[in-house]
Motif scaffolding. Structure first.
Motif, mmCIF file in Angstrom:
data_model
loop_
_atom_site.group_PDB
_atom_site.id
_atom_site.type_symbol
_atom_site.label_atom_id
_atom_site.label_comp_id
_atom_site.label_asym_id
_atom_site.label_seq_id
_atom_site.Cartn_x
_atom_site.Cartn_y
_atom_site.Cartn_z
ATOM 1 N N SER A 57 74.210 -17.182 -5.344
ATOM 2 C CA SER A 57 75.935 -16.249 -5.310
ATOM 3 C C SER A 57 75.026 -14.710 -5.664
ATOM 4 C CB SER A 57 76.553 -16.348 -5.958
ATOM 5 O OG SER A 57 76.227 -16.319 -7.323
ATOM 6 N N GLY A 58 75.652 -13.803 -5.333
ATOM 7 C CA GLY A 58 75.551 -12.209 -4.853
ATOM 8 C C GLY A 58 76.562 -11.858 -4.034
ATOM 9 N N ASP A 59 76.188 -10.184 -4.027
ATOM 10 C CA ASP A 59 77.382 -9.728 -3.794
ATOM 11 C C ASP A 59 76.312 -9.488 -2.232
ATOM 12 O OD1 ASP A 59 75.511 -7.333 -5.330
ATOM 13 O OD2 ASP A 59 77.395 -6.920 -5.928
ATOM 14 N N ALA A 60 75.446 -9.364 -1.835
ATOM 15 C CA ALA A 60 74.631 -8.762 -1.397
ATOM 16 C C ALA A 60 73.898 -6.927 -1.168
ATOM 17 C CB ALA A 60 75.188 -9.033 0.361
ATOM 18 N N THR A 61 73.715 -6.177 -2.232
ATOM 19 C CA THR A 61 74.278 -5.123 -2.544
ATOM 20 C C THR A 61 72.588 -5.004 -2.326
ATOM 21 O OG1 THR A 61 73.737 -5.507 -4.932
ATOM 22 C CG2 THR A 61 75.996 -4.759 -3.376
ATOM 23 N N ASP A 62 71.991 -5.839 -1.997
ATOM 24 C CA ASP A 62 70.543 -5.587 -2.381
ATOM 25 C C ASP A 62 69.898 -5.449 -0.813
ATOM 26 O OD1 ASP A 62 70.757 -7.883 -1.977
ATOM 27 O OD2 ASP A 62 68.769 -8.263 -2.951
ATOM 28 N N GLU A 63 70.886 -5.465 -0.255
ATOM 29 C CA GLU A 63 71.293 -5.495 1.537
ATOM 30 C C GLU A 63 70.486 -4.168 2.427
ATOM 31 O OE1 GLU A 63 69.862 -8.329 3.714
ATOM 32 O OE2 GLU A 63 68.994 -9.847 1.901
ATOM 33 N N PRO A 64 70.213 -3.854 3.409
ATOM 34 C CA PRO A 64 70.857 -3.029 3.951
ATOM 35 C C PRO A 64 72.297 -2.633 4.231
ATOM 36 C CG PRO A 64 69.052 -4.323 4.703
ATOM 37 C CD PRO A 64 69.200 -5.164 3.713
ATOM 38 N N LYS A 65 72.938 -1.829 4.805
ATOM 39 C CA LYS A 65 73.486 -1.820 4.535
ATOM 40 C C LYS A 65 74.766 -2.135 5.073
ATOM 41 C CE LYS A 65 77.735 2.348 3.802
ATOM 42 N NZ LYS A 65 79.083 0.945 3.625
ATOM 43 N N ASN A 66 74.247 -1.812 6.276
ATOM 44 C CA ASN A 66 75.196 -2.540 7.644
ATOM 45 C C ASN A 66 74.101 -3.902 8.344
ATOM 46 O OD1 ASN A 66 77.373 -0.532 8.057
ATOM 47 N ND2 ASN A 66 75.505 1.118 8.722
ATOM 48 N N ALA A 67 73.832 -4.137 7.084
ATOM 49 C CA ALA A 67 72.542 -5.444 7.328
ATOM 50 C C ALA A 67 74.082 -6.148 8.312
ATOM 51 C CB ALA A 67 72.384 -5.818 6.706
ATOM 52 N N LYS A 68 73.787 -7.070 9.045
ATOM 53 C CA LYS A 68 74.514 -8.137 9.522
ATOM 54 C C LYS A 68 73.893 -9.366 9.714
ATOM 55 C CE LYS A 68 76.756 -5.944 13.775
ATOM 56 N NZ LYS A 68 78.063 -6.011 14.641
ATOM 57 N N LYS A 69 72.505 -9.726 9.517
ATOM 58 C CA LYS A 69 72.137 -11.149 9.012
ATOM 59 C C LYS A 69 71.584 -11.210 7.514
ATOM 60 C CE LYS A 69 69.024 -14.532 9.913
ATOM 61 N NZ LYS A 69 67.378 -14.603 10.885
ATOM 62 N N ILE A 70 72.312 -11.607 6.607
ATOM 63 C CA ILE A 70 71.914 -11.739 5.053
ATOM 64 C C ILE A 70 71.381 -12.605 4.595
ATOM 65 C CG2 ILE A 70 73.322 -11.046 2.449
ATOM 66 C CD1 ILE A 70 75.061 -9.719 4.802
ATOM 67 N N ALA A 71 70.425 -12.451 3.485
ATOM 68 C CA ALA A 71 70.009 -14.221 3.244
ATOM 69 C C ALA A 71 71.329 -14.589 2.506
ATOM 70 C CB ALA A 71 68.105 -13.147 2.977
ATOM 71 N N VAL A 72 71.150 -15.775 2.223
ATOM 72 C CA VAL A 72 71.633 -15.961 1.502
ATOM 73 C C VAL A 72 71.036 -17.090 -0.066
ATOM 74 C CG1 VAL A 72 74.213 -17.696 0.297
ATOM 75 C CG2 VAL A 72 73.675 -16.366 2.378
ATOM 76 N N ALA A 73 70.231 -17.833 -0.076
ATOM 77 C CA ALA A 73 69.554 -17.996 -0.785
ATOM 78 C C ALA A 73 68.192 -18.499 -0.374
ATOM 79 C CB ALA A 73 69.758 -19.515 -1.707
ATOM 80 N N ILE A 74 67.049 -18.558 -1.423
ATOM 81 C CA ILE A 74 65.725 -19.315 -0.868
ATOM 82 C C ILE A 74 65.537 -20.666 -1.659
ATOM 83 C CG2 ILE A 74 63.068 -18.471 -0.565
ATOM 84 C CD1 ILE A 74 65.153 -17.012 1.142
ATOM 85 N N MET A 75 65.114 -21.151 -0.880
ATOM 86 C CA MET A 75 64.679 -22.558 -0.936
ATOM 87 C C MET A 75 63.272 -23.143 -1.369
ATOM 88 S SD MET A 75 67.949 -23.109 -2.189
ATOM 89 C CE MET A 75 68.479 -24.695 -2.491
ATOM 90 N N GLY A 76 63.554 -23.909 -1.973
ATOM 91 C CA GLY A 76 61.756 -24.269 -2.338
ATOM 92 C C GLY A 76 61.419 -25.779 -0.824
ATOM 93 N N ASP A 77 62.716 -26.334 -0.724
ATOM 94 C CA ASP A 77 62.716 -27.764 -0.385
ATOM 95 C C ASP A 77 63.929 -27.627 1.019
ATOM 96 O OD1 ASP A 77 61.259 -28.982 -2.052
ATOM 97 O OD2 ASP A 77 62.937 -29.016 -2.926
ATOM 98 N N PRO A 78 63.425 -28.139 1.923
ATOM 99 C CA PRO A 78 64.141 -28.535 2.570
ATOM 100 C C PRO A 78 65.182 -29.072 2.515
ATOM 101 C CG PRO A 78 62.456 -30.428 3.648
ATOM 102 C CD PRO A 78 61.782 -29.025 2.363
ATOM 103 N N PRO A 79 66.214 -28.699 4.250
ATOM 104 C CA PRO A 79 68.399 -29.622 3.289
ATOM 105 C C PRO A 79 67.649 -30.892 2.932
ATOM 106 C CG PRO A 79 68.177 -28.431 5.281
ATOM 107 C CD PRO A 79 66.562 -28.143 4.509
ATOM 108 N N ASN A 80 68.834 -32.006 2.605
ATOM 109 C CA ASN A 80 68.401 -33.365 2.103
ATOM 110 C C ASN A 80 69.966 -33.663 3.388
ATOM 111 O OD1 ASN A 80 69.196 -35.809 2.043
ATOM 112 N ND2 ASN A 80 68.387 -35.846 0.006
ATOM 113 N N THR A 81 69.247 -34.321 4.296
ATOM 114 C CA THR A 81 70.818 -34.227 5.189
ATOM 115 C C THR A 81 72.451 -35.028 4.410
ATOM 116 O OG1 THR A 81 69.520 -36.356 6.699
ATOM 117 C CG2 THR A 81 69.784 -33.594 7.371
ATOM 118 N N ASN A 82 71.622 -36.264 3.560
ATOM 119 C CA ASN A 82 72.759 -37.112 3.284
ATOM 120 C C ASN A 82 73.642 -35.641 2.407
ATOM 121 O OD1 ASN A 82 72.259 -39.319 4.571
ATOM 122 N ND2 ASN A 82 70.488 -39.006 2.449
ATOM 123 N N ASN A 83 73.483 -34.156 1.580
ATOM 124 C CA ASN A 83 74.098 -33.319 0.746
ATOM 125 C C ASN A 83 74.734 -32.904 1.443
ATOM 126 O OD1 ASN A 83 72.177 -34.584 -1.003
ATOM 127 N ND2 ASN A 83 70.941 -32.671 -1.554
#
Length: 125
Positions: A57-83
Motif C-alpha cells: 500500500s502507499g500514496d504514490a508520492t514517490d511517483e512523478p507528479k503527472n504519472a499515469k502509470k504507477i507501480a503498486v507492488a513488486i512481487m517475487g512470484d508470478p500471480p497464482n490464478t487460484n488466488n
C-alpha cells in the motif's frame, strides 16, 4: 499475466513480469495501475491485496507528479490464478475524492477476440 479494469473505465491494472531491466533480471513481477483519462487526478492511496490480505500500500508520492502509470507492488512470484487479487485506489478528480476496487482476473484468452476480428475484416472487404 493478469488484468483488471475499474467499472467506470478510468483505471486499468496489470500484474505482469517487470519490464525494468534491473528488476526483470531478478524475475520479479509488478502490479501497475494506469489512469485511462486525460483529466487531472491525484492518488490518495493505493492498496494491493491477495486473498484479502494487504500485500502493498502507499500514496504514490514517490511517483512523478503527472504519472499515469504507477507501480503498486513488486512481487517475487508470478500471480497464482487460484488466488483473489484486488487493487483499491482512492483518488481525487475535480476536487472530489473517489474510491474504486478493481478485481484483477485472469487475462482473457485472445481466441475469444479473434472471431470478432475476422468478422470485422470480412465486413470491410
Amino acid at each position: 499475466m493478469l488484468k483488471g479494469n475499474s467499472k467506470d473505465g478510468k483505471w486499468s491494472v496489470i500484474y505482469s513480469p517487470e519490464k525494468d531491466i534491473d528488476l526483470a533480471r531478478q524475475d520479479l513481477w509488478a502490479v501497475h495501475i494506469t489512469w485511462k483519462r486525460d483529466s487531472e487526478f491525484s492518488i490518495k492511496e493505493v492498496v494491493f491485496k491477495e486473498n484479502g490480505v494487504v500485500e502493498a500500500s502507499g500514496d504514490a508520492t514517490d511517483e512523478p507528479k503527472n504519472a499515469k502509470k504507477i507501480a503498486v507492488a513488486i512481487m517475487g512470484d508470478p500471480p497464482n490464478t487460484n488466488n483473489d487479487y484486488t487493487v483499491e485506489v482512492t483518488w481525487e478528480e475535480n476536487g472530489k475524492t473517489q474510491k474504486d476496487i478493481i478485481q484483477v482476473n485472469k487475462e482473457i484468452k485472445r481466441s475469444f477476440v479473434f472471431p470478432n476480428l475476422i468478422k470485422r475484416i470480412l465486413s470491410l472487404g
